[in-house]
Design an enzyme around this catalytic site. Structure first.
Site, PDB file in Angstrom:
ATOM      1  N   ARG A  90       0.875  -1.191   0.000  1.00  0.00           N
ATOM      2  CA  ARG A  90       0.000   0.000   0.000  1.00  0.00           C
ATOM      3  C   ARG A  90       0.899   1.223   0.000  1.00  0.00           C
ATOM      4  NH1 ARG A  90      -5.317   1.306   3.532  1.00  0.00           N
ATOM      5  NH2 ARG A  90      -6.078  -0.094   1.920  1.00  0.00           N
ATOM      6  N   HIS A 112      -7.325   1.092  -6.385  1.00  0.00           N
ATOM      7  CA  HIS A 112      -7.481   0.179  -5.246  1.00  0.00           C
ATOM      8  C   HIS A 112      -8.059  -1.135  -5.795  1.00  0.00           C
ATOM      9  CE1 HIS A 112      -7.728  -1.241  -1.282  1.00  0.00           C
ATOM     10  NE2 HIS A 112      -8.619  -0.434  -0.753  1.00  0.00           N
ATOM     11  N   GLN A 158      -9.733  -3.980  -3.621  1.00  0.00           N
ATOM     12  CA  GLN A 158     -11.070  -3.608  -3.144  1.00  0.00           C
ATOM     13  C   GLN A 158     -12.113  -3.902  -4.223  1.00  0.00           C
ATOM     14  OE1 GLN A 158     -11.956  -2.013   0.027  1.00  0.00           O
ATOM     15  NE2 GLN A 158     -13.921  -2.761  -0.716  1.00  0.00           N
ATOM     16  N   ASP A 203     -17.239   7.100  -1.511  1.00  0.00           N
ATOM     17  CA  ASP A 203     -16.039   6.892  -0.697  1.00  0.00           C
ATOM     18  C   ASP A 203     -15.730   8.231  -0.029  1.00  0.00           C
ATOM     19  OD1 ASP A 203     -13.730   5.818   0.402  1.00  0.00           O
ATOM     20  OD2 ASP A 203     -12.519   6.093  -1.411  1.00  0.00           O
ATOM     21  N   CYS A 231     -16.269   1.346   0.508  1.00  0.00           N
ATOM     22  CA  CYS A 231     -15.136   0.486   0.862  1.00  0.00           C
ATOM     23  C   CYS A 231     -14.749   0.614   2.327  1.00  0.00           C
ATOM     24  CB  CYS A 231     -13.945   0.799  -0.039  1.00  0.00           C
ATOM     25  SG  CYS A 231     -13.184   2.413   0.253  1.00  0.00           S
ATOM     26  N   ARG A 271     -13.235  -8.850   1.095  1.00  0.00           N
ATOM     27  CA  ARG A 271     -11.810  -8.565   0.888  1.00  0.00           C
ATOM     28  C   ARG A 271     -11.001  -9.850   1.109  1.00  0.00           C
ATOM     29  NH1 ARG A 271      -9.895  -3.418   1.424  1.00  0.00           N
ATOM     30  NH2 ARG A 271      -7.999  -4.339   0.581  1.00  0.00           N
TER      31      ARG A 271
HETATM   32  N1  NVA Z   1      -9.990   6.598  -1.126  1.00  0.00           N
HETATM   33  C1  NVA Z   1      -9.612   6.150   0.201  1.00  0.00           C
HETATM   34  C2  NVA Z   1      -9.759   4.680   0.318  1.00  0.00           C
HETATM   35  C3  NVA Z   1      -9.463   4.123   1.687  1.00  0.00           C
HETATM   36  C4  NVA Z   1      -9.563   2.647   1.755  1.00  0.00           C
HETATM   37  C5  NVA Z   1      -8.203   6.594   0.509  1.00  0.00           C
HETATM   38  O1  NVA Z   1      -7.333   6.488  -0.363  1.00  0.00           O
HETATM   39  O2  NVA Z   1      -7.950   7.074   1.622  1.00  0.00           O
HETATM   40  N1   CP Z   2     -11.197  -0.370   2.376  1.00  0.00           N
HETATM   41  C1   CP Z   2      -9.932  -0.417   2.836  1.00  0.00           C
HETATM   42  O1   CP Z   2      -8.963  -0.627   2.090  1.00  0.00           O
HETATM   43  O2   CP Z   2      -9.823  -0.241   4.177  1.00  0.00           O
HETATM   44  P1   CP Z   2      -8.472  -0.058   5.017  1.00  0.00           P
HETATM   45  O3   CP Z   2      -7.920   1.302   4.685  1.00  0.00           O
HETATM   46  O4   CP Z   2      -8.908  -0.169   6.450  1.00  0.00           O
HETATM   47  O5   CP Z   2      -7.512  -1.132   4.617  1.00  0.00           O
END
Ligand code: NVA
Ligand code: CP
Length: 310
Positions: A101, A128, A131, A224, A264, A292
């Site tokens: 990540r 992502h 997801q 989101d 998500c 997931r």
């Molecule tokens: N769009 C959000 C998704 C979190 C799982 C982010 O990047 O923070």
């Molecule tokens: N949806 C998702 O990726 O959640 P986290 O940021 O908790 O991993």
């Protein structure tokens, strides 16, 4: 040849369906396959915070007979002292796959180019894709199919989630609508790539600025956070800009009568979605979160089957 999963269109429509079928099977029979027996180790690296991704990968790797090694970038040499490709060259001598990540997509590409083990994008600024495998699995469970359905993403159209929705859903033959202010549209290159895929799958992508128009008659309503990780400095502008895209009861009532709501998570109730919608009867967010686990296990099994001998 070793395959990587850095963006949703790294897999073909047939491969996406194969992974979803396997996920469905692993959901029914959770300990059916153990390709990581040994146990082999999978490195799971986080430059950003996580709950779902961290837990689902850790549990999923253990379910597959392996051992997860969770690495926080802040306490490693990656992200300052060492390049992604040097890191990959070291990790591949000891682990069976790398899950990361991070912020920029370029780091993931460098990591993948420098290694013989599969690299998985566990969220970047742009996509992502893990997801989306879970989201497609969830939609398929609730609707019985994917191709031909319409899905509407509202809010930050330039976000990782919106861009992954665009690519993954056209790959599945779905009609994707993105409703966002123009300044937060998905990247033109992503829309072009989606158009190319849609030409062979029968899907489509359409951009809207009007939330009501985009939601009218849709089968799946998705939103989101308005403030993705890394965008915290822009919070005031974003909150002032995205108000017209909040998913509330009135907007949900424009969707198909049997429409489902997805997110998500983590969610900011009262911002991108009202509590009555996210906690209401049409919401399928907890199935989405659980999936997931099943989707990522299927992805890992599928990638490990294609790994170079090394
Ligand atoms: N769009 C959000 C998704 C979190 C799982 C982010 O990047 O923070
Ligand atoms: N949806 C998702 O990726 O959640 P986290 O940021 O908790 O991993």
């Amino acid at each position: 040849m070793t395959r990587h999963f850095l963006r949703d269109d790294d897999i073909t429509p047939a491969e996406q369906a194969e992974i979803l079928d396997l996920a469905e099977r692993l959901k029914r029979d959770r300990w059916a396959v153990k390709p990581l027996a040994g146990p082999q180790t999978v490195a799971v690296i986080f430059d950003k915070s996580s709950t779902r991704t961290r837990v689902s990968f850790a549990v999923g790797i253990a379910d597959l007979g392996g051992s997860p090694l969770i690495i926080s970038t802040a306490s490693s040499q990656l992200g300052g002292k060492e390049t992604p490709s040097d890191t990959a060259r070291v990790l591949e001598r000891m682990v069976s796959a790398i899950v990361w990540r991070t912020y920029g997509q370029a780091g993931l590409e460098e990591m993948a180019a420098g290694t013989t083990v599969p690299v998985v994008n566990a969220l970047s600024d742009d996509f992502h894709p893990c997801q989306l495998l879970a989201d497609l699995l969830t939609i398929r469970e609730h609707k019985g199919r994917l191709a031909g359905l319409t899905v509407t993403f509202l809010g930050d159209g330039a976000s990782n989630m919106a861009q992954s929705y665009v690519l993954a859903c056209v790959t599945a033959g779905m009609h994707v609508r993105v409703a966002s202010p123009e300044e937060f549209s998905p990247a033109a290159s992503v829309v072009d790539d989606a158009d190319r895929i849609a030409a062979s799958t029968g899907g489509s992508v359409t951009l809207f600025t009007d939330a009501a128009e985009a939601t009218s008659g849709t089968d799946v309503v998705v939103t989101d956070t308005w403030v993705s990780m890394g965008k915290e400095d822009e919070k005031a502008h974003r909150v002032a800009t995205f108000g017209a895209y909040r998913v509330d009861r009135e907007l949900m009532d424009l969707a198909a009568a049997d429409a489902v709501f997805m997110h998500c998570l983590p969610a900011d109730r009262g911002y991108e979605v009202t509590a009555d919608v996210i906690d209401g009867e049409q919401s399928i967010i907890w199935d989405e979160a659980e999936n997931r686990l099943h989707a990522q296990k299927a992805l890992l099994v599928w990638l490990l089957e294609r790994k170079d001998a090394g």
